[in-house]
Design a protein around this motif. Structure first.
Motif, PDB file in Angstrom:
ATOM      1  N   LEU A   1       6.765   2.377 -16.333  1.00  0.00           N
ATOM      2  CA  LEU A   1       6.719   3.083 -15.188  1.00  0.00           C
ATOM      3  C   LEU A   1       7.350   2.895 -13.861  1.00  0.00           C
ATOM      4  O   LEU A   1       7.994   1.296 -13.721  1.00  0.00           O
ATOM      5  CB  LEU A   1       5.119   2.941 -14.712  1.00  0.00           C
ATOM      6  CG  LEU A   1       4.136   3.168 -15.638  1.00  0.00           C
ATOM      7  CD1 LEU A   1       2.531   3.187 -14.796  1.00  0.00           C
ATOM      8  CD2 LEU A   1       4.388   4.573 -16.531  1.00  0.00           C
ATOM      9  N   SER A   2       7.901   3.821 -13.348  1.00  0.00           N
ATOM     10  CA  SER A   2       8.960   3.575 -12.326  1.00  0.00           C
ATOM     11  C   SER A   2       8.379   4.412 -11.090  1.00  0.00           C
ATOM     12  O   SER A   2       7.616   5.514 -10.972  1.00  0.00           O
ATOM     13  CB  SER A   2      10.042   4.360 -12.397  1.00  0.00           C
ATOM     14  OG  SER A   2      10.990   3.458 -13.378  1.00  0.00           O
ATOM     15  N   CYS A   3       8.467   3.737  -9.840  1.00  0.00           N
ATOM     16  CA  CYS A   3       8.051   4.414  -8.554  1.00  0.00           C
ATOM     17  C   CYS A   3       9.126   4.379  -7.599  1.00  0.00           C
ATOM     18  O   CYS A   3       9.454   3.413  -7.158  1.00  0.00           O
ATOM     19  CB  CYS A   3       6.778   3.746  -7.999  1.00  0.00           C
ATOM     20  SG  CYS A   3       6.325   4.361  -6.398  1.00  0.00           S
TER      21      CYS A   3
ATOM     22  N   TYR B   1       7.429  -3.538   2.421  1.00  0.00           N
ATOM     23  CA  TYR B   1       5.997  -3.419   1.970  1.00  0.00           C
ATOM     24  C   TYR B   1       5.543  -4.364   0.655  1.00  0.00           C
ATOM     25  O   TYR B   1       6.491  -4.471  -0.041  1.00  0.00           O
ATOM     26  CB  TYR B   1       6.031  -2.063   1.608  1.00  0.00           C
ATOM     27  CG  TYR B   1       5.889  -1.199   2.964  1.00  0.00           C
ATOM     28  CD1 TYR B   1       6.844  -0.967   3.796  1.00  0.00           C
ATOM     29  CD2 TYR B   1       4.567  -0.255   3.081  1.00  0.00           C
ATOM     30  CE1 TYR B   1       6.710  -0.164   4.888  1.00  0.00           C
ATOM     31  CE2 TYR B   1       4.568   0.553   4.398  1.00  0.00           C
ATOM     32  CZ  TYR B   1       5.672   0.561   5.217  1.00  0.00           C
ATOM     33  OH  TYR B   1       5.520   1.447   6.326  1.00  0.00           O
ATOM     34  N   VAL B   2       4.444  -4.329   0.591  1.00  0.00           N
ATOM     35  CA  VAL B   2       3.682  -4.982  -0.653  1.00  0.00           C
ATOM     36  C   VAL B   2       3.730  -3.673  -1.594  1.00  0.00           C
ATOM     37  O   VAL B   2       3.173  -2.697  -1.222  1.00  0.00           O
ATOM     38  CB  VAL B   2       2.510  -5.598  -0.412  1.00  0.00           C
ATOM     39  CG1 VAL B   2       1.853  -6.056  -1.946  1.00  0.00           C
ATOM     40  CG2 VAL B   2       2.725  -7.101   0.460  1.00  0.00           C
ATOM     41  N   MET B   3       4.269  -3.802  -2.731  1.00  0.00           N
ATOM     42  CA  MET B   3       4.032  -2.670  -3.589  1.00  0.00           C
ATOM     43  C   MET B   3       3.234  -3.121  -4.705  1.00  0.00           C
ATOM     44  O   MET B   3       3.269  -4.086  -5.304  1.00  0.00           O
ATOM     45  CB  MET B   3       5.674  -2.439  -3.964  1.00  0.00           C
ATOM     46  CG  MET B   3       6.383  -1.814  -3.165  1.00  0.00           C
ATOM     47  SD  MET B   3       6.081  -0.599  -2.169  1.00  0.00           S
ATOM     48  CE  MET B   3       5.983   0.753  -3.642  1.00  0.00           C
ATOM     49  N   SER B   4       2.251  -2.100  -5.114  1.00  0.00           N
ATOM     50  CA  SER B   4       1.428  -2.209  -6.115  1.00  0.00           C
ATOM     51  C   SER B   4       1.213  -1.085  -7.035  1.00  0.00           C
ATOM     52  O   SER B   4       1.753  -0.117  -6.631  1.00  0.00           O
ATOM     53  CB  SER B   4      -0.156  -2.441  -5.353  1.00  0.00           C
ATOM     54  OG  SER B   4       0.085  -3.595  -4.597  1.00  0.00           O
ATOM     55  N   TRP B   5       0.613  -1.257  -8.100  1.00  0.00           N
ATOM     56  CA  TRP B   5       0.221  -0.427  -9.154  1.00  0.00           C
ATOM     57  C   TRP B   5      -1.382  -0.433  -9.165  1.00  0.00           C
ATOM     58  O   TRP B   5      -1.885  -1.659  -9.556  1.00  0.00           O
ATOM     59  CB  TRP B   5       0.802  -0.855 -10.476  1.00  0.00           C
ATOM     60  CG  TRP B   5       2.420  -0.226 -10.539  1.00  0.00           C
ATOM     61  CD1 TRP B   5       3.369  -1.220 -10.403  1.00  0.00           C
ATOM     62  CD2 TRP B   5       2.851   1.085 -10.776  1.00  0.00           C
ATOM     63  NE1 TRP B   5       4.729  -0.316 -10.336  1.00  0.00           N
ATOM     64  CE2 TRP B   5       4.268   0.970 -10.620  1.00  0.00           C
ATOM     65  CE3 TRP B   5       2.319   2.351 -10.678  1.00  0.00           C
ATOM     66  CZ2 TRP B   5       5.320   2.071 -10.675  1.00  0.00           C
ATOM     67  CZ3 TRP B   5       3.119   3.480 -11.213  1.00  0.00           C
ATOM     68  CH2 TRP B   5       4.490   3.311 -11.000  1.00  0.00           C
TER      69      TRP B   5
ATOM     70  N   CYS C   1       1.162   4.545  -7.831  1.00  0.00           N
ATOM     71  CA  CYS C   1       2.013   3.575  -6.924  1.00  0.00           C
ATOM     72  C   CYS C   1       1.356   3.390  -5.456  1.00  0.00           C
ATOM     73  O   CYS C   1       1.184   4.624  -4.838  1.00  0.00           O
ATOM     74  CB  CYS C   1       3.349   3.977  -6.788  1.00  0.00           C
ATOM     75  SG  CYS C   1       4.750   3.285  -5.908  1.00  0.00           S
ATOM     76  N   ASN C   2       1.417   2.115  -4.814  1.00  0.00           N
ATOM     77  CA  ASN C   2       0.874   2.174  -3.761  1.00  0.00           C
ATOM     78  C   ASN C   2       2.111   1.269  -2.829  1.00  0.00           C
ATOM     79  O   ASN C   2       2.540   0.136  -3.305  1.00  0.00           O
ATOM     80  CB  ASN C   2      -0.448   1.362  -3.693  1.00  0.00           C
ATOM     81  CG  ASN C   2      -0.795   0.925  -2.237  1.00  0.00           C
ATOM     82  OD1 ASN C   2      -0.685  -0.035  -1.812  1.00  0.00           O
ATOM     83  ND2 ASN C   2      -1.614   1.930  -1.576  1.00  0.00           N
TER      84      ASN C   2
ATOM     85  N   TYR D   1       0.599   3.871   1.945  1.00  0.00           N
ATOM     86  CA  TYR D   1       0.997   5.189   1.173  1.00  0.00           C
ATOM     87  C   TYR D   1       0.753   5.003  -0.405  1.00  0.00           C
ATOM     88  O   TYR D   1       0.463   4.054  -0.970  1.00  0.00           O
ATOM     89  CB  TYR D   1       2.501   5.218   1.360  1.00  0.00           C
ATOM     90  CG  TYR D   1       2.837   5.285   2.657  1.00  0.00           C
ATOM     91  CD1 TYR D   1       4.092   4.381   3.089  1.00  0.00           C
ATOM     92  CD2 TYR D   1       2.765   5.897   3.560  1.00  0.00           C
ATOM     93  CE1 TYR D   1       4.647   4.209   4.538  1.00  0.00           C
ATOM     94  CE2 TYR D   1       3.143   5.967   5.020  1.00  0.00           C
ATOM     95  CZ  TYR D   1       4.177   5.185   5.442  1.00  0.00           C
ATOM     96  OH  TYR D   1       4.485   5.113   6.664  1.00  0.00           O
ATOM     97  N   TRP D   2       0.472   6.337  -0.846  1.00  0.00           N
ATOM     98  CA  TRP D   2      -0.073   6.452  -2.182  1.00  0.00           C
ATOM     99  C   TRP D   2       1.134   7.665  -2.834  1.00  0.00           C
ATOM    100  O   TRP D   2       1.324   8.518  -2.489  1.00  0.00           O
ATOM    101  CB  TRP D   2      -1.191   6.990  -2.249  1.00  0.00           C
ATOM    102  CG  TRP D   2      -2.375   5.962  -2.029  1.00  0.00           C
ATOM    103  CD1 TRP D   2      -2.841   5.810  -0.682  1.00  0.00           C
ATOM    104  CD2 TRP D   2      -2.849   4.865  -2.983  1.00  0.00           C
ATOM    105  NE1 TRP D   2      -3.791   4.683  -0.873  1.00  0.00           N
ATOM    106  CE2 TRP D   2      -3.857   4.149  -2.319  1.00  0.00           C
ATOM    107  CE3 TRP D   2      -2.667   4.440  -4.280  1.00  0.00           C
ATOM    108  CZ2 TRP D   2      -4.448   3.135  -2.826  1.00  0.00           C
ATOM    109  CZ3 TRP D   2      -3.239   3.400  -4.627  1.00  0.00           C
ATOM    110  CH2 TRP D   2      -4.292   2.821  -4.096  1.00  0.00           C
ATOM    111  N   GLY D   3       1.157   7.315  -4.179  1.00  0.00           N
ATOM    112  CA  GLY D   3       1.908   8.239  -5.026  1.00  0.00           C
ATOM    113  C   GLY D   3       0.887   9.133  -5.531  1.00  0.00           C
ATOM    114  O   GLY D   3      -0.290   9.333  -5.349  1.00  0.00           O
TER     115      GLY D   3
END
Length: 120
Positions: free
Chosen positions: A20-22, A32-36, A100-101, A109-111
């Motif tokens: 997966l890509s975001c 930003y901290v990036m999360s799935w 993605c967050n 923010y959310w995808g």
């Protein structure tokens, strides 16, 4: 305008792999901290993996849900404003919508999500 656009979901057989890509835009991605996260039908949204903002161009401290440790890998490319989730040895219980967050202090923010279905 803030955007988080996920891609790479689909249908895969058990034991298979997906990445997966975001792609992020409209904010300072590297801070930003990036999360799935993922949400299966009838279940609450749960954290799958996270990567902090520290560590230079491609670095960051990672954290995983116990259910995906050793199978999933989160990574980020701050030069491309993109976070990835490599998913290997997929199981039917991994079936969910993956989101993605992006998180920085109180900003969140959310995808829109991408569907992952693991089925034979």
């Amino acid at each position: 305008q803030v955007q988080l656009v996920e891609s790479g979901g689909g249908l895969v057989q058990p034991g298979g792999s997906l990445r997966l890509s975001c792609a992020a835009s409209g904010f300072t991605f590297s801070s930003y901290v990036m999360s799935w996260y993922r949400q299966a039908p009838g279940k609450e949204r749960e954290l799958v993996a996270a990567i902090t903002s520290a560590g230079g161009i491609t670095g960051g401290i990672t954290n995983y849900a116990d259910s995906v440790k050793g199978r999933f890998t989160i990574s980020r490319d701050n030069a491309k404003n993109t976070v990835y989730l490599q998913m290997n040895s997929l199981k039917p219980e991994d079936t969910a919508v993956y989101y993605c967050n992006a998180l920085y202090q109180m900003i969140n923010y959310w995808g829109q999500g991408t569907q992952v279905t693991v089925s034979s």
